[in-house]
Write a protein that holds these residues in place. Structure first.
Motif, short mmCIF file in Angstrom:
data_model
loop_
_atom_site.label_atom_id
_atom_site.label_comp_id
_atom_site.label_asym_id
_atom_site.label_seq_id
_atom_site.Cartn_x
_atom_site.Cartn_y
_atom_site.Cartn_z
N UNK A 157 33.46 -2.16 43.31
CA UNK A 157 33.78 -2.90 42.29
C UNK A 157 33.13 -4.13 41.89
N UNK A 158 32.15 -4.33 42.74
CA UNK A 158 30.84 -5.43 42.12
C UNK A 158 29.65 -4.65 41.58
N UNK A 159 29.39 -3.48 41.51
CA UNK A 159 28.19 -2.84 41.34
C UNK A 159 27.74 -3.13 39.91
N UNK A 160 28.83 -3.03 38.86
CA UNK A 160 28.51 -3.23 37.50
C UNK A 160 28.03 -4.53 37.28
N UNK A 161 28.72 -5.42 37.62
CA UNK A 161 28.47 -6.91 37.45
C UNK A 161 27.21 -7.38 38.11
N UNK A 162 26.95 -6.76 39.04
CA UNK A 162 25.68 -7.14 39.87
C UNK A 162 24.32 -6.55 38.98
N UNK A 163 24.62 -5.38 38.49
CA UNK A 163 23.50 -4.90 37.65
C UNK A 163 23.21 -5.73 36.53
N UNK A 164 24.07 -6.24 35.78
CA UNK A 164 23.74 -7.52 34.87
C UNK A 164 22.96 -8.48 35.51
N UNK A 165 23.55 -8.91 36.45
CA UNK A 165 22.83 -10.30 37.04
C UNK A 165 21.41 -9.99 37.47
N UNK A 183 24.11 2.11 42.17
CA UNK A 183 24.39 1.27 40.79
C UNK A 183 25.12 2.29 39.88
N UNK A 184 26.11 1.98 39.15
CA UNK A 184 26.92 2.82 38.49
C UNK A 184 25.92 3.45 36.97
N UNK A 185 25.18 2.48 36.41
CA UNK A 185 24.42 3.11 35.08
C UNK A 185 22.93 3.32 35.37
N UNK A 186 22.43 2.45 36.51
CA UNK A 186 21.07 2.73 36.63
C UNK A 186 20.86 4.19 37.11
N UNK A 187 19.68 4.78 36.86
CA UNK A 187 19.05 6.08 37.33
C UNK A 187 17.93 5.76 38.52
N UNK A 188 18.48 6.05 39.61
CA UNK A 188 17.47 5.79 40.92
C UNK A 188 16.01 6.59 40.91
#
Length: 221
Positions: A157-165, A183-188
């Motif tokens: 629930x927090x990973x997308x918001x944390x991506x932006x931060x 993370x939902x949109x980043x590529x590792x």
């Protein structure tokens, strides 16, 4: 007749005094019981409040201790790194302490004060208190711009918001290690471990927006 009357009056007066004494005792007992119950509730809230409060937030970050394998995987993917390291939601401090033993200047941010105090004691007991710091703070109120290595045990629930931060705050040379959930949109750039012990590694230069160098003629007005 008069003696009987005197004895009766004396008995009545004694009974009244006894009743008044019982009433006063019950009143004091009631006040004492109220104070005990009230004090117990305050103490109970003081102990459990920090544990319950995070669960009442919009995004819950529960305390789930890292396994030995998870810690090993984190250190494995950071073995060529150095400098500062921050653990977001540091729990009982085991990641921070392990990182300090590996040469990092390690910092932990945790909302639960009881876990922070325990982490400080544990770091002192392990002999790494000079290379560790633990702070009681909400992760959304902290800037992570000064850290070159970031570790996070998050929830979906927090990973997308944390991506932006993190994308906004981190330097392009930073590295992020996500444990348990990616993370939902980043590529590792790298993945280590399996199952609940999996860690995903992200280089900030791959998720930071590129800085464009404008020529004089291309500069916006």
């Amino acid at each position: 007749m008069s003696e009987f009357g005197i004895e009766s009056n004396h008995s009545t007066e004694t009974h009244k005094q006894g009743s008044a004494g019982d009433s006063s005792f019950k009143k004091r007992l009631g006040i004492f019981a109220t104070c005990v119950v009230g004090g117990s509730l305050v103490a109970l809230y003081a102990v459990t409040g920090p544990f319950i409060a995070p669960a009442l937030r919009k995004v819950c970050l529960p305390f789930v201790p890292a396994t030995r394998t998870q810690i090993e995987n984190v250190l494995k993917v950071l073995k060529t790194r150095s400098g500062s390291l921050v653990d977001i939601g540091s729990g009982d401090g085991r990641i921070v302490i392990a990182a300090a033993k590996s040469g990092f200047k390690a910092v932990g941010f945790e909302l639960n004060p009881w876990l922070v105090w325990y982490s400080r004691f544990k770091a002192w007991r392990e002999g790494v208190h000079h290379n560790t710091s633990f702070y009681i703070s909400d992760l959304w109120k902290v800037s992570f711009s000064e850290y070159s290595n970031v570790v996070i045990f998050g929830v979906p629930q927090m990973m997308e918001q944390l991506e932006v931060k993190l994308q906004t705050e981190l330097q392009s040379s930073a590295k992020v290690v996500a444990c348990r959930f990616p993370f939902p949109t980043w590529t590792p750039d790298d993945v280590a471990g399996e199952g609940i012990d999996t860690v995903w590694v992200y280089n900030a230069k791959t998720f930071k927006p590129p800085i464009r160098n404008y020529k004089d003629s291309e500069r916006p007005n």
